[in-house]
Design a protein around this motif. Sequence first.
Motif, PDB file in Angstrom:
ATOM      1  N   UNK A 158       0.849  -1.186   0.000  1.00  0.00           N
ATOM      2  CA  UNK A 158       0.000   0.000   0.000  1.00  0.00           C
ATOM      3  C   UNK A 158       0.885   1.235   0.000  1.00  0.00           C
ATOM      4  N   UNK A 159       0.609   2.139  -0.936  1.00  0.00           N
ATOM      5  CA  UNK A 159       1.362   3.372  -1.045  1.00  0.00           C
ATOM      6  C   UNK A 159       0.464   4.586  -0.946  1.00  0.00           C
ATOM      7  N   UNK A 160       1.060   5.758  -0.952  1.00  0.00           N
ATOM      8  CA  UNK A 160       0.291   6.989  -0.829  1.00  0.00           C
ATOM      9  C   UNK A 160      -0.566   7.277  -2.060  1.00  0.00           C
ATOM     10  N   UNK A 161      -0.212   6.685  -3.218  1.00  0.00           N
ATOM     11  CA  UNK A 161      -0.947   6.954  -4.448  1.00  0.00           C
ATOM     12  C   UNK A 161      -1.657   5.720  -5.003  1.00  0.00           C
ATOM     13  N   UNK A 162      -1.511   4.578  -4.353  1.00  0.00           N
ATOM     14  CA  UNK A 162      -2.160   3.382  -4.864  1.00  0.00           C
ATOM     15  C   UNK A 162      -1.648   2.144  -4.158  1.00  0.00           C
ATOM     16  N   UNK A 178      -2.104  -6.804  -9.641  1.00  0.00           N
ATOM     17  CA  UNK A 178      -3.100  -5.748  -9.834  1.00  0.00           C
ATOM     18  C   UNK A 178      -2.615  -4.459  -9.198  1.00  0.00           C
ATOM     19  N   UNK A 179      -2.679  -3.382  -9.962  1.00  0.00           N
ATOM     20  CA  UNK A 179      -2.325  -2.052  -9.470  1.00  0.00           C
ATOM     21  C   UNK A 179      -3.589  -1.211  -9.436  1.00  0.00           C
ATOM     22  N   UNK A 180      -3.943  -0.716  -8.252  1.00  0.00           N
ATOM     23  CA  UNK A 180      -5.132   0.121  -8.075  1.00  0.00           C
ATOM     24  C   UNK A 180      -4.675   1.492  -7.600  1.00  0.00           C
ATOM     25  N   UNK A 181      -5.034   2.532  -8.352  1.00  0.00           N
ATOM     26  CA  UNK A 181      -4.564   3.880  -8.058  1.00  0.00           C
ATOM     27  C   UNK A 181      -5.653   4.726  -7.387  1.00  0.00           C
ATOM     28  N   UNK A 182      -5.235   5.813  -6.753  1.00  0.00           N
ATOM     29  CA  UNK A 182      -6.174   6.674  -6.011  1.00  0.00           C
ATOM     30  C   UNK A 182      -7.234   7.284  -6.907  1.00  0.00           C
ATOM     31  N   UNK A 183      -6.894   7.479  -8.182  1.00  0.00           N
ATOM     32  CA  UNK A 183      -7.858   8.098  -9.084  1.00  0.00           C
ATOM     33  C   UNK A 183      -8.889   7.104  -9.624  1.00  0.00           C
ATOM     34  N   UNK A 184      -8.841   5.878  -9.162  1.00  0.00           N
ATOM     35  CA  UNK A 184      -9.832   4.888  -9.567  1.00  0.00           C
ATOM     36  C   UNK A 184      -9.390   3.958 -10.675  1.00  0.00           C
ATOM     37  N   UNK A 185      -8.271   4.243 -11.317  1.00  0.00           N
ATOM     38  CA  UNK A 185      -7.783   3.366 -12.375  1.00  0.00           C
ATOM     39  C   UNK A 185      -7.214   2.072 -11.794  1.00  0.00           C
ATOM     40  N   UNK A 186      -7.449   0.990 -12.505  1.00  0.00           N
ATOM     41  CA  UNK A 186      -6.940  -0.323 -12.097  1.00  0.00           C
ATOM     42  C   UNK A 186      -6.378  -1.040 -13.311  1.00  0.00           C
TER      43      UNK A 186
END
Length: 343
Positions: A240-244, A263-271
């Motif tokens: 878990x990171x600050x941006x995703x 799987x990479x899930x980002x704060x802006x909703x992109x996966x």
Amino acid sequence: MSAVRWGVLTTARIAQNRFLPAMRTARNAVVSAISSPNGRASEVATRFGIPVAYTSHEELLADPNIEAVYLPFPNGLHTDWIIAAAEAGKDILCEKPLVGSAEDYARVVEACARNGVNLMEAFMYRFHPQHQKVREFIDTGRIGQIVSLHARFHFVMDRTPGEVRLQTGLEGGAVNDVGCYAIDIMNMVMGRAPESVYGKGTSRTDAVDTTVAAILDYGDVLGTLDCGFEGPRTNSFQVIGTEGQITLDKAFDPQPGEIARVTVSLRDGRTESFDIGEDQFKTEIERFSAWVRSPGPELIHRELTEQNLAVRLALHESLATGLPSTVKEIHAAEHHQPVQEHS
């Protein structure tokens, strides 16, 4: 370049189910002999097309045709057989965890250095390309700064009579069998061992802890692990990171033919998801065999082995005392032939 000629000591399950099938597809390695005092070596040799079967490990180690050996012994037997293999001049791939004490670590490092042989702890999961993808995402800042790490490894153990992983005298228990993977992957991602560890272990019926949970304190990052022999199979890892965040659904042991998903899930909703297939045992064999032929920087350092041992020792202390335990650095004496690790 000729194929490295391997010997396999024991007909252990991991050898039959994973190592020997992978060896069949390795491009630069071949199994030339197998040994077992239990009378099964000939049957296993026939099944896998291995030309020589020995009824004792000493006979295999004395075979001048063998260049490298694979040691899948119970944990408590590793030290003595690593030293025996080193004295016989064989390069050594030994199943994890390498040893159970700082004293035994110093002994095996000294034996390998004195005999000029290579030694590697067989954490096969490191050779799966999904972990290169994780490293790429972290190094490029895709998920920002790391905040926490979470690793899980559980399976339901088949409690056959004499199961070595349930015996204290053979260094059994959940930490040494599956928790070591969780420790290793967090150290590998962080590039260092934690400052301290705090754990709790339980067991319904056995002399060893069969379920363990722990917190690893890296200072600015917290890691958690849980592992055991009681629950449905899972071997996952999350950064878990600050941006995703990055999630691995089969972080440590995808079965042959299974696809591992990153799987990479980002704060802006992109996966984004990446499906990666690989036989990590095959890659481990090929990389170690290449190193036997041409030692060099591709397999680097012994730090992960030392860090893993240091954390396991601290965790065992915490389990015994019920208190947090400081992780103490472990370093063997310097020598010309370090215990090498893939990273």
